[in-house]
Design a protein around this motif. Sequence first.
Motif, short mmCIF file in Angstrom:
data_model
loop_
_atom_site.label_atom_id
_atom_site.label_comp_id
_atom_site.label_asym_id
_atom_site.label_seq_id
_atom_site.Cartn_x
_atom_site.Cartn_y
_atom_site.Cartn_z
N VAL A 83 0.84 -1.21 0.00
CA VAL A 83 0.00 0.00 0.00
C VAL A 83 0.87 1.25 0.00
CG1 VAL A 83 -2.00 -0.96 1.20
CG2 VAL A 83 -0.16 0.08 2.54
N GLU A 84 0.28 2.33 -0.49
CA GLU A 84 0.84 3.67 -0.36
C GLU A 84 0.01 4.37 0.71
OE1 GLU A 84 2.63 6.13 -2.59
OE2 GLU A 84 3.74 4.38 -3.31
N PRO A 85 0.61 5.02 1.67
CA PRO A 85 -0.20 5.84 2.57
C PRO A 85 -0.87 6.96 1.78
CG PRO A 85 2.04 5.57 3.42
CD PRO A 85 2.03 5.05 2.02
N PRO A 86 -2.07 7.41 2.18
CA PRO A 86 -2.67 8.58 1.52
C PRO A 86 -1.69 9.76 1.64
CG PRO A 86 -4.22 7.58 3.07
CD PRO A 86 -2.90 6.91 3.29
N PRO A 87 -1.75 10.72 0.68
CA PRO A 87 -0.76 11.81 0.68
C PRO A 87 -0.68 12.54 2.02
CG PRO A 87 -2.05 11.85 -1.34
CD PRO A 87 -2.64 10.77 -0.49
N THR A 88 -1.80 12.76 2.67
CA THR A 88 -1.76 13.46 3.96
C THR A 88 -1.07 12.61 5.02
OG1 THR A 88 -3.76 14.70 3.43
CG2 THR A 88 -3.17 14.55 5.77
N GLY A 89 -1.31 11.32 4.98
CA GLY A 89 -0.63 10.42 5.93
C GLY A 89 0.88 10.48 5.74
N ALA A 90 1.31 10.50 4.47
CA ALA A 90 2.75 10.59 4.19
C ALA A 90 3.31 11.93 4.67
CB ALA A 90 3.01 10.40 2.69
N ASP A 91 2.55 13.02 4.45
CA ASP A 91 3.04 14.34 4.89
C ASP A 91 3.14 14.41 6.41
OD1 ASP A 91 3.49 15.39 2.40
OD2 ASP A 91 1.62 16.55 2.31
N LEU A 92 2.19 13.80 7.10
CA LEU A 92 2.25 13.83 8.57
C LEU A 92 3.44 13.02 9.08
CD1 LEU A 92 -1.56 13.67 9.39
CD2 LEU A 92 -0.02 15.63 9.72
N ARG A 93 3.74 11.90 8.42
CA ARG A 93 4.96 11.17 8.77
C ARG A 93 6.19 12.04 8.54
NH1 ARG A 93 4.79 5.27 5.83
NH2 ARG A 93 3.24 4.21 7.12
N ARG A 94 6.18 12.79 7.42
CA ARG A 94 7.32 13.67 7.13
C ARG A 94 7.52 14.68 8.25
NH1 ARG A 94 5.11 13.22 1.77
NH2 ARG A 94 6.70 12.33 0.38
N VAL A 95 6.41 15.27 8.71
CA VAL A 95 6.52 16.28 9.78
C VAL A 95 7.16 15.67 11.02
CG1 VAL A 95 5.22 17.76 11.37
CG2 VAL A 95 4.58 17.67 8.94
N MET A 96 6.71 14.46 11.39
CA MET A 96 7.26 13.85 12.59
C MET A 96 8.74 13.49 12.40
SD MET A 96 6.00 10.65 14.92
CE MET A 96 4.88 11.33 16.13
N ASN A 97 9.10 13.01 11.22
CA ASN A 97 10.50 12.69 10.94
C ASN A 97 11.38 13.94 11.04
OD1 ASN A 97 12.47 10.71 10.24
ND2 ASN A 97 12.46 11.41 8.12
N LEU A 98 10.88 15.06 10.50
CA LEU A 98 11.65 16.31 10.56
C LEU A 98 11.78 16.81 11.99
CD1 LEU A 98 10.01 17.88 7.40
CD2 LEU A 98 12.45 17.34 7.61
N ALA A 99 10.72 16.62 12.78
CA ALA A 99 10.78 17.03 14.19
C ALA A 99 11.85 16.23 14.92
CB ALA A 99 9.42 16.86 14.85
N GLN A 100 11.97 14.94 14.57
CA GLN A 100 13.03 14.10 15.15
C GLN A 100 14.42 14.60 14.75
OE1 GLN A 100 13.40 10.30 16.77
NE2 GLN A 100 14.77 11.98 17.23
N ILE A 101 14.56 15.01 13.48
CA ILE A 101 15.84 15.57 13.01
C ILE A 101 16.19 16.80 13.85
CG2 ILE A 101 16.98 16.73 11.06
CD1 ILE A 101 16.53 14.05 10.00
N VAL A 102 15.21 17.67 14.05
CA VAL A 102 15.46 18.91 14.80
C VAL A 102 15.89 18.60 16.23
CG1 VAL A 102 14.40 20.97 15.80
CG2 VAL A 102 13.89 20.34 13.43
N GLN A 103 15.13 17.75 16.90
CA GLN A 103 15.43 17.56 18.33
C GLN A 103 16.75 16.81 18.53
OE1 GLN A 103 15.32 15.26 20.98
NE2 GLN A 103 14.95 13.39 19.83
N SER A 104 17.04 15.85 17.65
CA SER A 104 18.28 15.09 17.78
C SER A 104 19.50 15.95 17.41
CB SER A 104 18.18 13.86 16.88
OG SER A 104 19.34 13.09 16.99
N ASN A 105 19.38 16.74 16.34
CA ASN A 105 20.47 17.65 15.96
C ASN A 105 20.73 18.67 17.07
OD1 ASN A 105 20.81 16.47 13.46
ND2 ASN A 105 19.96 18.16 12.28
N ALA A 106 19.66 19.14 17.70
CA ALA A 106 19.82 20.14 18.77
C ALA A 106 20.57 19.52 19.94
CB ALA A 106 18.46 20.66 19.23
N LEU A 107 20.23 18.30 20.30
CA LEU A 107 20.94 17.59 21.38
C LEU A 107 22.43 17.49 21.05
CD1 LEU A 107 20.61 15.88 24.04
CD2 LEU A 107 20.40 13.89 22.55
N SER A 108 22.72 17.11 19.81
CA SER A 108 24.11 16.94 19.40
C SER A 108 24.87 18.26 19.43
CB SER A 108 24.16 16.34 17.99
OG SER A 108 25.49 16.38 17.49
N PHE A 109 24.31 19.28 18.79
CA PHE A 109 25.05 20.53 18.66
C PHE A 109 25.14 21.29 19.97
CE2 PHE A 109 25.61 25.05 17.97
CZ PHE A 109 26.75 25.05 17.18
#
Length: 473
Positions: A83-109
């Motif tokens: 299956v393909e997630p519906p486009p909105t489902g994929a975009d919401l996953r993207r948002v959460m993935n980006l939030a993880q990038i932000v918080q993890s990068n902030a911890l590191s830096f």
Amino acid sequence: MSSQIVIDPITRIEGHSKITIHLDDAGEVVDAQFHVTQFRGFERIVQGRPIHEMPSIMARICGICPVSHLIASSKACDAILAVEPPPTGADLRRVMNLAQIVQSNALSFFHLSSPDLLFGFDADPAKRNILGVAQANPQLARDGVGVRRFGQQIIEWLGGKRIHPAWVVPGGVDAPLSAETRDRILSTIPEAMAAIERALAWYKSSLLRWEDEAASFGDFRSAFMGLVDEAGNVDYYDGRLRVMDADGNLLADRTDPRDYQEYLGEAVEPWSYLKSTYWKMLGYPDGVYRVGPLARVIVAAQMGTPRADLELDEFRRRLGRVPASSFHYHYARLIDTLHAAERIDELLRGPDILSPRVRSFADVNANEGIGVSEAPRGTLIHHYRVDDDGIVEWANLVIATGHNNLAMNRSVRQVAKRYVKSAQLSEPMLNRVEAVIRCYDPCLSCSTHALGEMALHLQLIGPDGAVLDEIRR
Ligand code: MG
Ligand code: NI
């Protein structure tokens, strides 16, 4: 008589590890190894589990980057459900993935690396920590706390107040986004962007202080790998692989990451539980490549958002198209973070982001699935095989810290050769050996699939194998 230095465990990184430095008869460094010493074996543990449980089990690999595993695991499950997630489902996953990038990068830096960058690598270890930063540069410390909280809050608001959110599921996400949550997240973006830009301005103003470190913190020619979109811009969620060599030539472009076994070898060394991944075409160990923030900003044509693109242009003016030193992970990490915040803003302003259609349902339609995404530390691959009832028979994970393992070892060797001056351990040498590892921000929780304290064990070892000196902290 030759000797060996062992650093075990390493401090201000995520997880447990150990470094050994081998000296020859003349007391010169001949080799150094970064050992990952714990193992929990998630690839084995999941055998026999039903496919629908996989994302939430895999999220427990790591308390630092659970969302990255949720995303890659759910994408592998999508492939098994066909299956393909519906486009909105994929975009919401993207948002959460980006939030993880932000918080993890902030911890590191901010939390792990800014003390060295603010006080210098020779500074008194008593003040060279985040509390020292809070006293000497309160704005920098506040910004670190603020940027990390910005990312964490988004994950919590989307996924519910859980450490391991089960909101990302095979087929999409579990519940649509409310207008209230969207607006709440949007209202926090301007301050987060301002804080990231203040950190960038501060970092750039001190870049020249670190020329000596930059010249020995993993300064070598290698390839770089990351996911890019159709335009060749960075793509954290479902891009294709681009691999660029040290001269900017493409070794691979828009290659399907699901064919990873054709391109990537996994070597096992007896001294580490962490597999060393290498680019097969170049062989082992010559096929060393780097992933993560530095690789992403190098392989991408552009970031694809206005403010991050201005920063990327400046980065390239200052350092060239393919900077060779891993010291520049710090600079790249801030640009990566700025871009992630801009993308979260763009995605949340999309016209369909509140759509109730966020999940596709299906039964098992394939016996094999591969999910690939960019995690904070680099490209993450989950690969599963299931039986006709959807019971997992086999799983393979290729994690970012494994991609970087060869480069990390090479970097430790380079720093040791430059800074080890005798068969005794000194604090400035010790700190630089740790600091070069921190450039890569290795997630040893992921590498070993274990949760751990940050700790360090360093041993200095002679040609006859005798331990000449060692430190644990
Ligand atoms: Mg594996
Ligand atoms: Ni992790």
